[in-house]
Design an enzyme around this catalytic site. Structure first.
Site, mmCIF file in Angstrom:
data_model
loop_
_atom_site.group_PDB
_atom_site.id
_atom_site.type_symbol
_atom_site.label_atom_id
_atom_site.label_comp_id
_atom_site.label_asym_id
_atom_site.label_seq_id
_atom_site.Cartn_x
_atom_site.Cartn_y
_atom_site.Cartn_z
ATOM 1 N N HIS A 197 0.823 -1.217 0.000
ATOM 2 C CA HIS A 197 0.000 0.000 0.000
ATOM 3 C C HIS A 197 0.852 1.259 0.000
ATOM 4 O O HIS A 197 0.545 2.234 -0.692
ATOM 5 C CB HIS A 197 -0.923 -0.005 1.217
ATOM 6 C CG HIS A 197 -2.123 -0.876 1.012
ATOM 7 N ND1 HIS A 197 -2.839 -1.429 2.027
ATOM 8 C CD2 HIS A 197 -2.715 -1.278 -0.139
ATOM 9 C CE1 HIS A 197 -3.839 -2.142 1.530
ATOM 10 N NE2 HIS A 197 -3.772 -2.068 0.217
ATOM 11 N N CYS A 510 2.517 -12.961 -21.977
ATOM 12 C CA CYS A 510 1.871 -12.054 -21.012
ATOM 13 C C CYS A 510 2.682 -11.908 -19.726
ATOM 14 O O CYS A 510 2.264 -11.226 -18.804
ATOM 15 C CB CYS A 510 0.454 -12.520 -20.693
ATOM 16 S SG CYS A 510 0.409 -14.136 -19.926
#
Ligand code: PEP
Ligand code: MG
Length: 608
Positions: A197, A510
């Protein structure tokens, strides 16, 4: 010399030069441990008040973050607020108070330290990443209970008249948002990774940030001059004048590259010799959709679905998943959206799932193995994809395949779902293209058998590299050896591209590799024409495609395939790429001590 260079992972880009300030995180000292039986009820009341006041403080911080960084960033504080509201935590602390006559502060400290120890040892990366959130609430609640106040400043950033680079063992989002942009020009920590975060906030606030500085925090002293390079994940202590000049030049190069990228935005991704390349986006979270659309991706090449279950106590319904897939498909009306079935296990197990800890989770019950063993879970996702396919080009891709039976069983399950939906009178597509992720040496070696049984393949080079080289992709100490440019990985990549081409099945890449310019050049040379990249890299890869020749890339790839070492491979690729682009521009001004290694690698090996 190298003692002055600390290596970590760049989690928020940019270079800054400033004065080091070491932030000391200290939990408030507790002096009162036990209480008399008569005081127990009072302690429970004090606990309730402390939880409430910490919550009010965090709500205020959330509001301030909304103004400073935006609504999405403000949600980061929801995790801490939810922890404060968690009845399980509260009950556990109350039990400790009642049964052991502990003071509220000692009981809260005891319980949260126990949680921290459990989380730190957890195989779940997600859980380990939430430790700073736990620290955030520990500081606030204990600050209240010991009378030091919830907003108590437990760190030290002294006023100096030059920009400060803040160093900490661990950064909480609360601390990050409280650092003033004007005073703090860079931040660095030992704990944390790209998806922490605090890292997300640093990016939003535009503060260069390096995390994962495993060795060396003890070498940083308050007042030292430092360069922090958040693009390449480096910190240089007491830099020389030459290093400072190089850092400044690097920033200028970064600006120049950004100007070039802006020019190619809106232009098609076509190589200079006219070969079109499809550039799709990897979307992990709904909030990344906007950037993917903005950068004009040709659809979503990897729609990760783990966020639908991680951090939740219940599994998502068919409706919820269908709605999400439709939401994504509607943003890309003319392009494919490749839904990857749950890649659970490894470092990702949701609380809703009663999974046992495993000694080797990456070699364990993971991905398609979990889905096939839990058909009830898998069916809900397959039905949601079939229903969403009425609204766009939804396809399904299965991860970590090692056995042909896994493809056959998935197809059987899809057919069963088609029949069930029809019988139930629910509108849904009658077919679902099935793709296989090539992420294990077994799948790459058996590629001929795989491409004859599926509609497309996509190489997950993060895992393919991990399993081919037997190097944990998240292992910070082995990050230098973790490279998809290893000759063994190259040979597997070639094998997959050739086999798919022979039968006319689409092969894409990917893994993170596709987002790196040198690697993307190699992939074009190996014949890949579909790349799925992280949304922030779309403009860089688009620009690169427009500079290079596919034929020139093929010659370079052929030469690289003959090399015996990773270093040789990289030297060949860089030399060839230098004919089309200014490598200095791509290196974004590496510091002189690092430029010597002449590596353009940017594969920190952390999970994306
Ligand atoms: C990969 O392994 O390369 C991949 C794209 O999947 P993930 O990173 O989600 O494991
Ligand atoms: Mg993978």
């Amino acid at each position: 010399m190298m003692d002055r260079v600390l290596k970590g992972v760049g989690v928020a880009p940019g270079v800054t030069i400033g004065i080091a300030q070491v932030i000391q995180w200290e939990l408030p000292a507790i002096t009162r441990s036990v209480v008399s039986p008569a005081e127990v009820d009072g302690e429970i009341v004090r606990l309730g008040e402390a939880l409430g006041s910490a919550r009010a403080f965090l709500e205020d911080l959330r509001e301030r973050t909304r103004h400073k960084a935006g609504a999405e960033e403000a949600k980061i504080f929801d995790a801490q607020i939810l922890m404060l509201e968690d009845p399980e935590l509260r009950n556990a602390v109350e039990t400790l108070i009642r049964e052991n006559q502990l003071s509220a502060e000692r009981a809260f400290e005891f319980k949260t330290l126990e949680m921290r120890a459990l989380w730190a040892q957890s195989p779940s990366f997600q859980l380990r990443q939430r430790i700073p959130d736990l620290s955030g609430i520990q500081v606030r609640v204990l600050g209240h209970l010991t009378g030091q106040g919830v907003g108590v400043v437990v760190h030290r950033v002294e006023a100096v008249d030059r920009p400060t680079v803040a160093f900490a063992r661990e950064l909480t989002p609360g601390l990050t948002v409280q650092l003033e942009r004007e005073a703090v020009s860079g931040i660095a920590s030992v704990e944390g990774a790209k998806t922490s975060h605090a890292a997300i906030l640093a990016r939003s606030l535009g503060i260069p940030c390096v995390m994962g500085l495993i060795d060396g925090l003890d070498r940083v002293q308050d007042g030292m001059e430092v360069i922090l390079d958040g693009t390449h994940g480096l910190v240089v202590l007491e830099p020389t004048a030459e290093e400072i000049d190089a850092a400044k030049a690097g920033e200028r190069l970064r600006g120049a590259l950004e100007a070039k990228l802006a020019e190619s935005n809106g232009q098609p991704a076509v190589t200079a010799d006219g070969r079109p390349v499809q550039l799709r986006g990897n979307v992990d979270l709904p909030e990344e959709l906007e950037g993917t659309v903005e950068h004009r991706a040709d659809g979503v090449g990897l729609l990760r679905t783990e966020f639908l279950v991680l951090g939740r106590t219940t599994l998502p319904s068919e409706e919820e998943q269908r709605d999400y897939f439709v939401q994504v498909a509607e943003r890309f009306p003319h392009h494919p959206v490749v839904v990857r079935s749950y890649d659970l296990g490894g470092d990702k197990f949701p609380a809703a799932f009663q999974a046992q800890p495993e000694p080797n989770p990456f070699l364990g019950w993971r991905a398609i193995r979990v889905c096939l063993d839990q058909p009830e879970l898998f069916r809900v996702q397959l039905r949601a994809a079939l229903r969403a396919r009425l609204h766009g080009d939804i396809r399904l891709m299965i991860p970590m395949v090692t056995q042909i039976e896994e493809i056959e069983s998935t197809k059987d399950l899809v057919e069963g779902c088609v029949r069930d939906l029809a019988r139930e009178g629910i509108d849904a597509a009658a077919d679902l293209p099935i793709g296989v992720m090539i992420e294990t040496p077994a799948a790459a070696i058996m590629i001929d058998q795989i491409v004859s049984r599926c509609d497309f393949v996509s190489v997950g080079t993060n895992d393919l590299t991990q399993y081919t080289l037997a190097i944990d992709r998240g292992h910070a100490r082995l990050a230098d050896r973790f490279s998809p440019h290893h000759p063994a990985v190259l040979q597997l990549l070639e094998r997959v591209a050739d086999a798919a081409d022979r039968v006319g099945v689409e092969a894409s890449v990917c893994g993170e590799m596709a987002s790196d310019p040198v690697s993307a050049f190699l992939l074009i040379g190996l014949g890949y024409r579909v790349l799925s990249v992280s949304p922030p890299s779309l403009s860089l890869v688009r620009w690169l495609m427009r500079q290079i020749d596919a034929d020139g890339a093929a010659v370079a790839a052929e030469a690289a395939l003959l090399a015996s070492t990773t270093i040789e491979v990289e030297a060949i690729l860089e030399q060839a790429l230098a004919r089309y682009v200014d490598l200095q521009l791509l290196k974004g001004g590496r510091l002189p001590s690092i430029v010597g290694a002449a590596k353009l690698k940017s594969f920190p090996g952390t999970r994306s």
